[in-house]
Design an enzyme around this catalytic site. Structure first.
Site, short mmCIF file in Angstrom:
data_model
loop_
_atom_site.label_atom_id
_atom_site.label_comp_id
_atom_site.label_asym_id
_atom_site.label_seq_id
_atom_site.Cartn_x
_atom_site.Cartn_y
_atom_site.Cartn_z
N SER A 10 40.61 7.35 -50.64
CA SER A 10 40.09 6.04 -50.49
C SER A 10 40.68 5.20 -49.42
CB SER A 10 39.85 5.30 -51.66
OG SER A 10 39.41 4.05 -51.46
N HIS A 35 36.53 8.33 -48.26
CA HIS A 35 35.69 7.18 -49.28
C HIS A 35 36.04 5.99 -48.48
CE1 HIS A 35 33.97 6.03 -52.96
NE2 HIS A 35 34.71 5.20 -52.82
N ASP A 37 35.25 2.11 -49.26
CA ASP A 37 34.81 1.00 -50.07
C ASP A 37 34.02 -0.20 -49.42
OD1 ASP A 37 35.08 2.03 -52.86
OD2 ASP A 37 37.31 1.96 -52.20
N MET A 39 32.94 -3.74 -49.39
CA MET A 39 32.85 -5.11 -50.49
C MET A 39 32.34 -6.25 -49.64
SD MET A 39 36.29 -4.46 -52.71
CE MET A 39 36.76 -2.70 -53.09
N HIS A 68 30.60 3.79 -50.40
CA HIS A 68 30.21 3.25 -51.60
C HIS A 68 30.19 1.64 -51.41
CE1 HIS A 68 32.23 1.88 -55.90
NE2 HIS A 68 30.74 1.76 -55.64
N MET A 70 29.38 -1.66 -52.64
CA MET A 70 29.81 -2.60 -53.50
C MET A 70 29.27 -3.98 -53.17
SD MET A 70 33.28 -1.44 -55.23
CE MET A 70 34.15 -0.77 -53.72
N MET A 139 32.66 4.67 -62.39
CA MET A 139 33.92 3.86 -61.81
C MET A 139 34.55 3.93 -63.02
SD MET A 139 33.43 2.74 -59.00
CE MET A 139 34.85 1.53 -59.03
N ASP A 178 36.00 7.33 -59.29
CA ASP A 178 36.80 6.38 -58.68
C ASP A 178 37.43 5.57 -59.30
OD1 ASP A 178 37.85 4.84 -56.61
OD2 ASP A 178 35.65 3.96 -55.79
#
Length: 220
Positions: A10, A35, A37, A39, A68, A70, A139, A178
């Site tokens: 990540s 990966h 993330d 946000m 991913h 979010m 998650m 994750d």
């Protein structure tokens, strides 16, 4: 479900002043994918990075990239992330009005589509989405920040998910996990039925290559 175990560093835990070199170390250590993330400060209480970072990362690695989302209103951004080079794209059930439609949108770009479930999101969402998804992202921490402790109710949830897949002869879907994954618990998590293990601090704290090799050796 007997699938290859894939390790996904990540990049939330990477040193962005040295990102190119750290991605190269991930490649050398045997990472299977990267990966990201994403946000937005709305869906989760943190802001990370967006499409521009993905665009630059895509230029410096051939590894598959799992993005991913979010974020609130992911449907508005899925086309951009797909066109910039994401290979896997996941979104949270709570962030969309029509899960099926969002999965179809991702697949329309030839990408693997996934639904992400928070630790207390009913696991039944994954049951219903499974027919239309390529992977389910479970998650094991509340989304928003890296370095959190693993939430142990995950094992009850993945047991229910794997049992549902087996009962309904669903074998072509991956389970990504994750949050809080480290060398000490990676094998147990994989043995529970997951095949994509996302690890941030467990890989980037210390020697990236050695950490990856130690995790990979667990599955040889």
């Amino acid at each position: 479900m007997d699938q290859k175990i894939k390790i996904a560093p990540s990049l939330l835990s990477a040193d962005f002043t040295n990102l190119k070199d750290e991605i190269a170390q991930c490649e050398e250590g045997g990472a299977d994918l990267l990966h990201l993330d994403i946000m937005d400060g709305h869906f989760v209480p943190n802001i990370t990075f967006g499409p521009m970072i993905l665009e630059h990362i895509r230029k410096i690695t051939t590894l598959p990239i799992s993005t991913h989302l979010m974020i609130a209103k992911p449907d508005e951004y899925i086309p951009q992330f797909a066109e910039l080079g994401s290979d896997y794209i996941s979104f949270h059930c709570e962030a969309v009005a029509h899960i099926h439609r969002s999965l179809q949108l991702i697949r329309s770009f030839g990408k693997k589509a996934g639904v992400a479930l928070n630790p207390l999101t009913p696991i039944e969402f994954a049951f219903e989405a499974a027919e239309f998804a390529d992977f389910i992202l479970l998650m094991t921490v509340n989304p928003g920040f890296g370095g959190q402790e693993f939430i142990s109710n995950f094992f009850n949830r993945i047991d229910k998910l794997v049992n549902y897949f087996q009962k309904n002869s669903i074998y072509n879907i991956e389970i990504e996990v994750d949050g809080g994954i480290k060398i000490e618990n990676a094998k147990t998590i994989a043995e529970s039925g997951a095949n994509i293990l996302v690890s941030g601090s467990g890989i980037f704290n210390g020697n990236i290559i050695e950490n990856l090799k130690k995790i990979k050796q667990l599955f040889m």
